[in-house]
Design an enzyme around this catalytic site. Structure first.
Site, mmCIF file in Angstrom:
data_model
loop_
_atom_site.group_PDB
_atom_site.id
_atom_site.type_symbol
_atom_site.label_atom_id
_atom_site.label_comp_id
_atom_site.label_asym_id
_atom_site.label_seq_id
_atom_site.Cartn_x
_atom_site.Cartn_y
_atom_site.Cartn_z
ATOM 1 N N HIS A 186 -20.244 3.770 -21.215
ATOM 2 C CA HIS A 186 -21.552 4.418 -21.412
ATOM 3 C C HIS A 186 -22.019 4.260 -22.866
ATOM 4 C CE1 HIS A 186 -19.952 6.830 -17.907
ATOM 5 N NE2 HIS A 186 -21.142 6.478 -17.450
ATOM 6 N N SER A 215 -15.751 6.136 -14.659
ATOM 7 C CA SER A 215 -15.488 7.578 -14.694
ATOM 8 C C SER A 215 -14.380 7.936 -13.709
ATOM 9 C CB SER A 215 -16.754 8.347 -14.320
ATOM 10 O OG SER A 215 -17.789 7.973 -15.195
ATOM 11 N N ARG A 216 -14.207 7.098 -12.676
ATOM 12 C CA ARG A 216 -13.197 7.388 -11.654
ATOM 13 C C ARG A 216 -11.770 7.085 -12.139
ATOM 14 N NH1 ARG A 216 -16.063 7.441 -6.445
ATOM 15 N NH2 ARG A 216 -18.196 6.884 -6.935
ATOM 16 N N GLN A 264 -26.025 -2.400 -7.943
ATOM 17 C CA GLN A 264 -26.993 -1.366 -8.351
ATOM 18 C C GLN A 264 -28.067 -1.972 -9.257
ATOM 19 O OE1 GLN A 264 -26.039 2.871 -9.444
ATOM 20 N NE2 GLN A 264 -26.094 2.071 -11.510
ATOM 21 N N LEU A 322 -18.385 10.670 -19.373
ATOM 22 C CA LEU A 322 -18.758 9.522 -20.196
ATOM 23 C C LEU A 322 -17.532 8.869 -20.855
ATOM 24 C CD1 LEU A 322 -21.978 10.943 -21.897
ATOM 25 C CD2 LEU A 322 -21.747 9.693 -19.738
ATOM 26 N N GLY A 338 -22.393 11.426 -15.982
ATOM 27 C CA GLY A 338 -21.430 12.134 -16.828
ATOM 28 C C GLY A 338 -20.055 11.503 -16.775
ATOM 29 N N GLY A 362 -25.219 -0.697 -16.706
ATOM 30 C CA GLY A 362 -24.005 -1.493 -16.871
ATOM 31 C C GLY A 362 -23.836 -2.481 -15.724
ATOM 32 N N GLN A 378 -26.629 10.116 -3.439
ATOM 33 C CA GLN A 378 -26.030 8.777 -3.398
ATOM 34 C C GLN A 378 -24.574 8.795 -2.948
ATOM 35 O OE1 GLN A 378 -26.761 8.204 -7.775
ATOM 36 N NE2 GLN A 378 -24.852 7.043 -7.698
HETATM 37 O O1 PAF Z 1 -24.588 4.344 -12.315
HETATM 38 C C1 PAF Z 1 -24.656 5.586 -12.227
HETATM 39 O O2 PAF Z 1 -23.973 6.345 -12.924
HETATM 40 C C2 PAF Z 1 -25.601 6.194 -11.207
HETATM 41 O O3 PAF Z 1 -25.644 5.437 -10.034
HETATM 42 C C3 PAF Z 1 -27.018 6.428 -11.764
HETATM 43 C C4 PAF Z 1 -27.694 5.127 -12.119
HETATM 44 C C5 PAF Z 1 -26.941 7.320 -12.988
HETATM 45 C C6 PAF Z 1 -27.879 7.116 -10.710
HETATM 46 O O4 PAF Z 1 -27.348 8.353 -10.343
#
Ligand code: PAF
Length: 276
Positions: free
Chosen positions: A37, A186-187, A153, A33, A31, A147, A61
């Site tokens: 995104h 988002s931060r 990741q 966004l 979220g 992304g 996480q």
């Molecule tokens: O990149 C993110 O926003 C998160 O790490 C993800 C991939 C949605 C998993 O919670």
């Protein structure tokens, strides 16, 4: 746009689409966004018939409870944006719906989870792998979009898909940047105006490495980049140039060098990277 809080209802809808022979694209999110995104959404719209997104702030996480509590949550605005941009389906579960039927599994992340973000945020990539696996099982997309801002990741998710032999094509999408060069995140909404302007130095430092990269000079370049960033009053958690495939500093030479950094602007942790 269809919105599902419950994965059983979501599955019914996706099964219908699959029976109609539709190709499903998926981009998971937490979220808050922004235009980054929307790049994922637009990439999915180009090559898929139906685009599914998810909005779920995944607690497993976050190794820091304060970071989890302060993570921006803007669900009504997120849904409006997704609808306006033509997303077809959104999954907005709670923790029980995501994790209730979780089966344990083992994954060898080949050290990708213990360096860089992984060493600063122990357990972070376990949580990412767990949730992405569960979301993939629920959505069963043909293609999933992530992304490149979260470069590490992406590498972890590639291992997940390969090792569990999930029949999902992965597509990485370029980092979206503000005019200043600051990577969209988002931060960023938690930064003051002054911090947001000054944070453009992170991209400048990455570009400095790209412009001046030569293999034996790596340690020197890392030092210069850290000096540039810290001169703006930020604290560098790490700034490292490594091999993109395994995220290890290589003693011979780097085939595809990538510079990755995490920086604290006050309490806000910003990450960015650039392939050199
Ligand atoms: O990149 C993110 O926003 C998160 O790490 C993800 C991939 C949605 C998993 O919670």
């Amino acid at each position: 746009m269809d919105i599902y809080k419950n994965s059983k209802d979501l599955r019914k809808r996706i099964d219908q689409y699959k029976q109609e022979g539709k190709r499903i694209g998926f981009f998971p999110t937490m979220g808050a966004l922004h235009a980054g995104h929307m790049r994922l959404l637009h990439a999915a719209q180009k090559s898929c018939d139906i685009v599914v997104s998810s909005i779920f702030v995944n607690p497993t996480q976050f190794n820091n409870p304060d970071d989890l509590a302060k993570y921006p949550r803007t669900l009504p605005a997120d849904l409006l944006l997704l609808q306006t941009e033509g997303c077809d389906v959104v999954y907005t579960p709670d923790r029980d719906d995501v994790y209730a039927d979780e089966q344990s599994f083992s994954l060898d992340l080949k050290g990708l989870d213990s360096v860089l973000e992984g060493s600063s945020r122990p357990g972070h990539f376990d949580g990412v792998a767990r949730v992405v696996k569960l979301l993939f099982e629920k959505v069963q997309p043909d293609v999933a979009y992530f992304g490149l801002k979260d470069f590490q990741q992406c590498m972890v998710i590639r291992q997940l898909v390969e090792q569990l032999e999930m029949p999902i094509q992965l597509q990485w999408v370029e980092t979206s940047r503000e005019d200043s060069g600051l990577a969209r995140s988002s931060r960023n909404v938690r930064l003051s105006d002054a911090q947001r302007n000054a944070a453009a130095v992170i991209y400048r430092a990455l570009q400095h490495c790209k412009a001046n990269y030569s293999f034996p000079q790596i340690a020197q370049l890392e030092k210069e980049a850290i000096r540039l960033i810290e001169a703006e009053g930020f604290t560098v958690d790490y700034f490292q140039i490594v091999e993109s495939e395994n995220l290890q500093p290589n003693t011979a030479s780097l085939k595809e060098p990538v510079a990755l950094t995490a920086v604290y602007a006050g309490e806000v942790r910003l990450i960015d990277n650039l392939i050199l």
